[in-house]
Structures are given as structure tokens and as C-alpha cells.
Design a protein around this motif. Sequence first.
Motif, PDB file in Angstrom:
ATOM      1  N   LEU A  24       0.824  -1.215   0.000  1.00 13.19           N
ATOM      2  CA  LEU A  24       0.000   0.000   0.000  1.00 13.19           C
ATOM      3  C   LEU A  24       0.857   1.264   0.000  1.00 13.19           C
ATOM      4  O   LEU A  24       0.549   2.231  -0.705  1.00 13.19           O
ATOM      5  CB  LEU A  24      -0.946   0.002   1.205  1.00 13.19           C
ATOM      6  N   SER A  25       1.932   1.246   0.769  1.00 21.57           N
ATOM      7  CA  SER A  25       2.834   2.405   0.802  1.00 21.57           C
ATOM      8  C   SER A  25       3.492   2.625  -0.549  1.00 21.57           C
ATOM      9  O   SER A  25       3.545   3.755  -1.055  1.00 21.57           O
ATOM     10  CB  SER A  25       3.925   2.205   1.858  1.00 21.57           C
ATOM     11  N   THR A  28       1.001   3.784  -3.184  1.00 24.05           N
ATOM     12  CA  THR A  28       0.636   5.176  -2.903  1.00 24.05           C
ATOM     13  C   THR A  28       1.723   6.110  -3.402  1.00 24.05           C
ATOM     14  O   THR A  28       1.438   7.123  -4.054  1.00 24.05           O
ATOM     15  CB  THR A  28       0.400   5.382  -1.389  1.00 24.05           C
ATOM     16  N   ILE A  32       0.657   8.865  -6.319  1.00 26.29           N
ATOM     17  CA  ILE A  32       0.327  10.237  -5.914  1.00 26.29           C
ATOM     18  C   ILE A  32       1.090  11.229  -6.792  1.00 26.29           C
ATOM     19  O   ILE A  32       2.226  10.995  -7.174  1.00 26.29           O
ATOM     20  CB  ILE A  32       0.625  10.499  -4.419  1.00 26.29           C
ATOM     21  N   ILE A  43       3.930   8.323   4.789  1.00 25.81           N
ATOM     22  CA  ILE A  43       3.940   7.153   3.904  1.00 25.81           C
ATOM     23  C   ILE A  43       5.314   6.492   3.938  1.00 25.81           C
ATOM     24  O   ILE A  43       5.432   5.269   4.043  1.00 25.81           O
ATOM     25  CB  ILE A  43       3.567   7.562   2.463  1.00 25.81           C
TER      26      ILE A  43
END
Length: 134
Positions: A24-25, A28, A32, A43
Motif C-alpha cells: 500500500l505504501s 501510494t 500520488i 507514507i
Amino acid sequence: MISDFLFNGNRVVILLIITVLTALSSITLALIPNVSFWTIVPIVVIFGFCVSGFNGIWMNLASELVPREQAGISSGISITMGSMGAVFIPPLYGYTVDQTSSFTFGWLLITGLMVMVLSMLSYLAMVLKRKATI
């Protein structure tokens, strides 16, 4: 301590959580747009906590999955495979970033690796659950 006290020594669950948080990190960070430094800090903190905090759990799991007399060989093979990843993945990440002129694909590479790890850990969890019911 978290593995022992909150999850009753179930190291696979902890590794699954670490893998999901890492994926997920990294996804992301890949997706982004240009954001402020302070948006990225939490993050990266989560990512760093995950990728630097899994080793003890991983090595305990490697030695606990086999009979006691095979713990040394299990640890040795496990650390050898992990070390190979530490040698080969950073240059691959760098090559990916150089070829695409973007960190996006480097982060997606890490996400892809975490998907592979997640599938292997999920399979291990199923095998261990099936073995426990026999």
C-alpha cells in the motif's frame, strides 16, 4: 512482542500485515502526484518501518517451520535468498527508474514484488491451517 502477545506467535499473520502495508505504501508513492514533503513523510515512515522491521519475524518463521534439527539449514537458505534479493533488486529498481525517467515504475516494481510475497505467504498460511486441522 506484537507477534507473540497480540497474535499468539502467528508470524505469518504479522508478515502478511507487513507485506500489505509495504504494498500500500509503495503503490501510494507510485500513484500520488507531486505533493508536499509533509504529505510523503508518513507514507515513507510506514514503508521504512515495514521494510526494516520484518527480518526478526521472518527468521523466526524460517526456523519454526522445520524440525528443530533443520533450523540452521532453514535459516541459512532463507538468509541466502533474502541476501540475493538485497543484491539484485536495488539495481533493478534503479534501472527501471533510469529507463522510465520516473520513480513511478520503480515503486510499482516493489508493489509487484509485494503481491508475489503476499501470494506465497497466503499459500503458506493455508498450508499451515490445513496442517493444524489434521
